[in-house]
Write an enzyme that holds these catalytic residues in place. Structure first.
Site, short mmCIF file in Angstrom:
data_model
loop_
_atom_site.label_atom_id
_atom_site.label_comp_id
_atom_site.label_asym_id
_atom_site.label_seq_id
_atom_site.Cartn_x
_atom_site.Cartn_y
_atom_site.Cartn_z
N ASN A 129 -1.38 -2.12 -5.51
CA ASN A 129 -2.03 -3.01 -6.49
C ASN A 129 -3.54 -2.83 -6.55
O ASN A 129 -4.19 -3.46 -7.38
CB ASN A 129 -1.69 -4.47 -6.18
CG ASN A 129 -2.13 -4.92 -4.80
OD1 ASN A 129 -2.03 -4.15 -3.84
ND2 ASN A 129 -2.61 -6.13 -4.69
N ARG A 130 -4.10 -1.95 -5.73
CA ARG A 130 -5.54 -1.72 -5.79
C ARG A 130 -5.90 -0.44 -5.04
O ARG A 130 -5.06 0.14 -4.35
CB ARG A 130 -6.31 -2.91 -5.19
CG ARG A 130 -5.99 -3.17 -3.73
CD ARG A 130 -6.76 -4.38 -3.20
NE ARG A 130 -6.47 -4.61 -1.80
CZ ARG A 130 -7.09 -5.51 -1.04
NH1 ARG A 130 -8.03 -6.27 -1.58
NH2 ARG A 130 -6.78 -5.67 0.23
N ILE A 138 -6.68 3.04 -3.42
CA ILE A 138 -5.98 4.32 -3.41
C ILE A 138 -4.57 4.17 -3.98
O ILE A 138 -4.11 4.99 -4.78
CB ILE A 138 -5.94 4.90 -2.00
CG1 ILE A 138 -7.35 5.30 -1.53
CG2 ILE A 138 -5.01 6.12 -1.93
CD1 ILE A 138 -7.42 5.69 -0.07
N ASP A 169 6.05 -7.91 1.76
CA ASP A 169 5.30 -7.72 3.00
C ASP A 169 6.02 -6.63 3.78
O ASP A 169 7.14 -6.82 4.25
CB ASP A 169 5.28 -9.03 3.79
CG ASP A 169 4.50 -8.93 5.09
OD1 ASP A 169 4.21 -7.80 5.53
OD2 ASP A 169 4.18 -9.98 5.68
N GLY A 184 -2.03 -0.74 4.11
CA GLY A 184 -2.70 -0.75 5.41
C GLY A 184 -3.74 -1.85 5.48
O GLY A 184 -4.20 -2.35 4.46
N TYR A 203 -6.82 0.66 14.60
CA TYR A 203 -6.69 1.34 13.31
C TYR A 203 -6.54 2.85 13.49
O TYR A 203 -5.64 3.47 12.91
CB TYR A 203 -7.92 1.02 12.46
CG TYR A 203 -7.91 1.62 11.08
CD1 TYR A 203 -7.23 1.01 10.04
CD2 TYR A 203 -8.60 2.80 10.81
CE1 TYR A 203 -7.22 1.55 8.76
CE2 TYR A 203 -8.61 3.35 9.54
CZ TYR A 203 -7.91 2.72 8.52
OH TYR A 203 -7.92 3.27 7.25
#
Length: 252
Positions: free
Chosen positions: A29-30, A32, A66, A95, A158
């Site tokens: 939805n945004r 990359i 999710d 991520g 991460y």
């Protein structure tokens, strides 16, 4: 039936037949993910995206999901299959980041990052592989990061998760290769997304100094690499890591 009628019927069938491949982009939805969804839709693929929060993007089958929840993931794959066919191309992009030096990093922050950036990728890959095995064709692209190879202070969870995607992709490449399925990794460096805006200015300058091209990528530049790896031109590429990093991490 006359020859003309047969030709007309064949033309109608071709016009109504689905075009392109059935694609699922997680976190589409945004940033990359959205750029990837737009790029693959532009070449004629049928594209679905998952999103957890925010507004669903227009122009795609948008599935609220999710990816850390097995029931939601299973439901999402069923919804996509019913609407546009079983997933043939998976782009695992969803991520999160929870930065902090490891001695002060709480377990719940570590768990959140590992669950979303690594365990959830294994989950969606498992679901996608089942249909791909049946069809003896598939493309998976896992979105990692250049810092998986350089390391990054304050991003231990991460970077560990993003590095784990390389091992995951290469093991899956062995498991699935003889069934016509490729699994590759794209490792972006700095990219002009919401996540980049959260980086401290001093740290951003350090990253830029480590980047030979001296700038951040656009999401569209990362999407171009994904588009290639999911195309018919990349049929003999699997288990590869493609940096889209402006040279950040070069040589690792």
């Amino acid at each position: 039936m006359t020859d003309a009628a047969v030709a007309t019927a064949a033309g109608d069938a071709a016009a109504s037949a689905p075009t392109g491949r059935s694609v699922l982009v997680t976190g589409g939805n945004r940033g990359i993910g959205l750029a990837v969804a737009r790029s693959l839709a532009a070449r004629g693929d049928r594209v679905a995206v998952t999103y957890r929060t925010g507004e669903p993007p227009a122009g795609f089958l948008a599935v609220r999901c999710d990816v850390t929840d097995e029931e939601q993931v299973e439901r999402a794959f069923k919804e996509v299959a019913a609407a546009q066919g079983p997933v043939e191309v998976l782009v695992a992009n969803a991520g999160i980041a929870r930065d902090g030096l490891l001695p002060a990093l709480a377990d719940d922050a570590v768990d959140a990052v590992l669950d979303t950036n690594l365990r959830a990728v294994m989950r969606v890959a498992r679901h996608a592989s089942r249909a791909m095995i049946g069809g003896r064709w598939g493309r998976m692209v896992l979105i990692s990061s250049a810092v998986a190879f350089t390391g990054s202070p304050g991003q231990t969870a991460y970077t560990a998760a993003k590095a784990g995607l390389v091992g995951l992709a290469r093991s899956l490449a062995w498991e699935l290769g003889r069934r016509g399925i490729t699994v590759n990794v794209v490792a972006p460096g700095l990219v002009e997304t919401d996540m980049l805006r959260e980086v401290r200015p001093a740290r951003l300058e350090q990253y830029l100094a480590m980047t030979p091209l001296g700038r951040a990528a656009t999401p569209e530049e990362v999407a171009a690499a994904v588009r290639f790896l999911t195309s018919e031109q990349a049929t003999y590429i699997t288990g590869a890591v493609l940096p889209v990093s402006g040279g950040l991490g070069m040589g690792h």
